[in-house]
Design a protein around this motif. Structure first.
Motif, mmCIF file in Angstrom:
data_model
loop_
_atom_site.group_PDB
_atom_site.id
_atom_site.type_symbol
_atom_site.label_atom_id
_atom_site.label_comp_id
_atom_site.label_asym_id
_atom_site.label_seq_id
_atom_site.Cartn_x
_atom_site.Cartn_y
_atom_site.Cartn_z
ATOM 1 N N ASP A 9 0.770 -1.001 -0.263
ATOM 2 C CA ASP A 9 0.060 0.198 0.004
ATOM 3 C C ASP A 9 1.021 1.209 0.047
ATOM 4 O OD1 ASP A 9 -2.189 -1.418 -0.153
ATOM 5 O OD2 ASP A 9 -2.421 -1.414 2.200
ATOM 6 N N GLY A 10 1.982 1.159 0.881
ATOM 7 C CA GLY A 10 2.933 2.429 0.835
ATOM 8 C C GLY A 10 3.536 2.519 -0.645
ATOM 9 N N GLU A 11 4.057 1.599 -1.094
ATOM 10 C CA GLU A 11 4.460 1.622 -2.653
ATOM 11 C C GLU A 11 3.530 2.060 -3.616
ATOM 12 O OE1 GLU A 11 6.298 -2.217 -3.620
ATOM 13 O OE2 GLU A 11 7.425 -2.164 -1.751
ATOM 14 N N CYS A 12 2.315 1.542 -3.195
ATOM 15 C CA CYS A 12 1.138 1.879 -4.411
ATOM 16 C C CYS A 12 0.941 3.712 -4.038
ATOM 17 C CB CYS A 12 -0.124 1.215 -3.974
ATOM 18 S SG CYS A 12 -0.458 0.295 -5.224
ATOM 19 N N LEU A 13 0.937 4.098 -3.050
ATOM 20 C CA LEU A 13 1.004 5.538 -2.705
ATOM 21 C C LEU A 13 2.073 6.508 -3.189
ATOM 22 C CD1 LEU A 13 -0.737 5.748 1.058
ATOM 23 C CD2 LEU A 13 -1.792 6.462 -1.263
ATOM 24 N N GLN A 14 3.315 5.809 -3.118
ATOM 25 C CA GLN A 14 4.204 6.312 -3.792
ATOM 26 C C GLN A 14 4.246 6.324 -5.180
ATOM 27 O OE1 GLN A 14 7.683 4.326 -1.995
ATOM 28 N NE2 GLN A 14 7.657 5.879 -0.168
ATOM 29 N N GLN A 15 3.686 5.350 -5.922
ATOM 30 C CA GLN A 15 3.425 5.404 -7.456
ATOM 31 C C GLN A 15 2.306 6.426 -7.862
ATOM 32 O OE1 GLN A 15 2.780 1.151 -7.639
ATOM 33 N NE2 GLN A 15 4.966 0.645 -7.845
ATOM 34 N N VAL A 16 1.184 6.352 -7.011
ATOM 35 C CA VAL A 16 0.148 7.341 -7.171
ATOM 36 C C VAL A 16 0.885 8.669 -7.327
ATOM 37 C CG1 VAL A 16 -1.866 8.334 -6.420
ATOM 38 C CG2 VAL A 16 -1.655 5.856 -6.277
ATOM 39 N N ALA A 17 1.740 8.976 -6.219
ATOM 40 C CA ALA A 17 2.214 10.355 -6.116
ATOM 41 C C ALA A 17 2.728 10.579 -7.368
ATOM 42 C CB ALA A 17 3.442 10.455 -4.987
ATOM 43 N N ALA A 18 3.472 9.609 -8.175
ATOM 44 C CA ALA A 18 4.237 9.909 -9.294
ATOM 45 C C ALA A 18 3.510 9.986 -10.346
ATOM 46 C CB ALA A 18 5.294 9.080 -9.511
ATOM 47 N N ALA A 23 -1.637 2.102 -10.508
ATOM 48 C CA ALA A 23 -1.475 1.895 -9.044
ATOM 49 C C ALA A 23 -2.598 2.581 -8.264
ATOM 50 C CB ALA A 23 -0.154 2.818 -8.487
ATOM 51 N N PHE A 24 -3.126 3.781 -8.866
ATOM 52 C CA PHE A 24 -4.241 4.197 -7.975
ATOM 53 C C PHE A 24 -5.555 3.112 -8.155
ATOM 54 C CE2 PHE A 24 -7.944 6.891 -8.339
ATOM 55 C CZ PHE A 24 -7.871 7.602 -7.224
ATOM 56 N N ALA A 25 -5.582 2.749 -9.299
ATOM 57 C CA ALA A 25 -6.820 1.792 -9.511
ATOM 58 C C ALA A 25 -6.619 0.440 -8.743
ATOM 59 C CB ALA A 25 -6.778 1.243 -10.910
ATOM 60 N N ARG A 26 -5.454 -0.139 -8.552
ATOM 61 C CA ARG A 26 -4.998 -1.051 -7.409
ATOM 62 C C ARG A 26 -5.477 -0.457 -5.941
ATOM 63 N NH1 ARG A 26 -0.468 -1.293 -10.410
ATOM 64 N NH2 ARG A 26 0.944 -0.547 -8.498
ATOM 65 N N LEU A 27 -4.920 0.652 -5.617
ATOM 66 C CA LEU A 27 -5.437 1.030 -4.112
ATOM 67 C C LEU A 27 -6.774 1.161 -4.160
ATOM 68 C CD1 LEU A 27 -3.660 2.181 -1.970
ATOM 69 C CD2 LEU A 27 -4.007 4.580 -2.703
ATOM 70 N N VAL A 60 -6.656 11.514 -2.493
ATOM 71 C CA VAL A 60 -5.667 10.637 -2.531
ATOM 72 C C VAL A 60 -4.747 10.907 -3.576
ATOM 73 C CG1 VAL A 60 -4.877 8.257 -2.779
ATOM 74 C CG2 VAL A 60 -6.692 8.742 -1.032
ATOM 75 N N TRP A 61 -5.576 11.133 -4.952
ATOM 76 C CA TRP A 61 -4.699 11.228 -6.107
ATOM 77 C C TRP A 61 -3.931 12.468 -6.011
ATOM 78 C CZ3 TRP A 61 -3.338 8.701 -10.368
ATOM 79 C CH2 TRP A 61 -2.781 9.226 -11.257
ATOM 80 N N ARG A 62 -4.497 13.522 -5.571
ATOM 81 C CA ARG A 62 -3.921 14.941 -5.539
ATOM 82 C C ARG A 62 -2.594 15.188 -4.395
ATOM 83 N NH1 ARG A 62 -9.251 18.495 -6.036
ATOM 84 N NH2 ARG A 62 -9.569 18.543 -8.114
ATOM 85 N N THR A 63 -3.165 14.383 -3.386
ATOM 86 C CA THR A 63 -1.855 14.453 -2.137
ATOM 87 C C THR A 63 -1.319 13.280 -1.939
ATOM 88 O OG1 THR A 63 -3.900 14.164 -0.543
ATOM 89 C CG2 THR A 63 -3.617 16.374 -1.195
ATOM 90 N N ALA A 64 -1.022 12.369 -2.731
ATOM 91 C CA ALA A 64 -0.478 11.048 -2.504
ATOM 92 C C ALA A 64 0.886 11.530 -2.077
ATOM 93 C CB ALA A 64 -0.501 10.239 -3.425
ATOM 94 N N ALA A 65 1.516 12.590 -2.603
ATOM 95 C CA ALA A 65 2.969 13.117 -2.305
ATOM 96 C C ALA A 65 3.406 13.199 -0.845
ATOM 97 C CB ALA A 65 3.550 13.939 -3.344
ATOM 98 N N SER A 66 2.232 13.635 -0.199
ATOM 99 C CA SER A 66 2.385 14.038 1.146
ATOM 100 C C SER A 66 2.370 13.045 2.068
ATOM 101 C CB SER A 66 1.275 15.020 1.633
ATOM 102 O OG SER A 66 0.076 14.414 1.706
ATOM 103 N N PHE A 67 2.132 11.690 1.571
ATOM 104 C CA PHE A 67 2.244 10.600 2.394
ATOM 105 C C PHE A 67 3.668 10.171 2.731
ATOM 106 C CE2 PHE A 67 3.089 5.751 2.476
ATOM 107 C CZ PHE A 67 2.458 5.526 3.655
ATOM 108 N N SER A 68 3.986 9.924 4.082
ATOM 109 C CA SER A 68 5.266 9.502 4.362
ATOM 110 C C SER A 68 5.131 8.399 5.103
ATOM 111 C CB SER A 68 5.966 10.807 5.111
ATOM 112 O OG SER A 68 7.024 10.383 5.752
ATOM 113 N N PRO A 69 5.852 7.155 4.655
ATOM 114 C CA PRO A 69 5.841 5.920 5.335
ATOM 115 C C PRO A 69 6.543 6.099 6.778
ATOM 116 C CG PRO A 69 6.887 5.478 3.308
ATOM 117 C CD PRO A 69 6.458 6.958 3.314
ATOM 118 N N TRP A 77 -3.082 6.358 7.071
ATOM 119 C CA TRP A 77 -3.341 7.675 6.300
ATOM 120 C C TRP A 77 -4.626 7.592 5.407
ATOM 121 C CZ3 TRP A 77 -2.896 9.178 1.103
ATOM 122 C CH2 TRP A 77 -2.833 10.351 0.642
ATOM 123 N N LEU A 78 -4.768 6.557 4.940
ATOM 124 C CA LEU A 78 -6.147 6.555 4.146
ATOM 125 C C LEU A 78 -7.429 6.724 5.345
ATOM 126 C CD1 LEU A 78 -5.357 3.713 1.874
ATOM 127 C CD2 LEU A 78 -5.706 5.982 1.177
#
Length: 184
Positions: A9-18, A23-27, A60-69, A77-78
């Motif tokens: 999930d953490g990796e997915c969020l980092q991919q969404v941030a990119a 990755a967003f669909a999987r999340l 989530v799509w807009r702010t995924a970059a603010s997620f920090s593991p 976070w979700l």
């Protein structure tokens, strides 16, 4: 939830941030059902809960970059965002009801005023038509429909046979309909 899923999930969020839509669909597939259940418990209304979930995933799509593991899990976070959005929706709905309630205090309800005027006009028409029907029909109808007496009670009160009371009401109502212009 296993550590492996949490990492995923953490990796997915980092991919969404990119900007990774897959990755967003999987999340979304992994979390939408659980987050919807949480939101629905708070908001209660299904349609509103669906809107909150949609807004949540847009966030989530807009702010995924603010997620920090380092600060916590993707799950935390979700869930925190979902809970916050659901509570905000409940508060906004309550505030809207409060505003509407206060506004009603300043503004007369025109529908009630109009309804009241219409009732007075109709009552005046019925009184005029009853007067035109004449006695003994008018008083018998009034006893039956305005005081709520039964036919037997009217017969006892007026000293008239029950059959006479019934025929006065029947013929009086026919005259009343004619006076009011209402076809049977």
């Amino acid at each position: 939830m296993t550590k492996e899923n949490a990492d995923e999930d953490g990796e997915c969020l980092q991919q969404v941030a990119a900007g990774d839509a897959e990755a967003f669909a999987r999340l979304y597939d992994r979390w939408s059902g659980r987050l919807f259940a949480l939101v629905l418990q708070i908001v209660v209304d299904r349609a509103q809960s669906e809107e909150v979930l949609q807004e949540l995933f847009l966030e989530v799509w807009r702010t995924a970059a603010s997620f920090s593991p380092q600060r916590g899990s993707a799950r935390a976070w979700l869930v925190t965002m979902a809970r916050r959005r659901a509570i905000d929706r409940v508060r906004a709905a309550q505030a809207a009801r409060d505003r509407e309630s206060r506004w009603r205090g300043y503004m007369p309800d025109t529908d009630l005023t109009l309804h009241s005027v219409e009732e007075r006009i109709e009552a005046a028409e019925v009184r005029r038509a009853l007067a035109a029907v004449g006695e003994p029909h008018r008083s018998t109808i009034e006893l039956a429909y305005f005081t709520g007496l039964t036919h037997q009670e009217i017969a006892r009160r007026t000293g008239v046979p029950l059959g006479t009371v019934k025929s006065r009401i029947r013929s009086g109502m026919a005259r009343l309909r004619k006076e009011l212009g209402v076809e049977p």
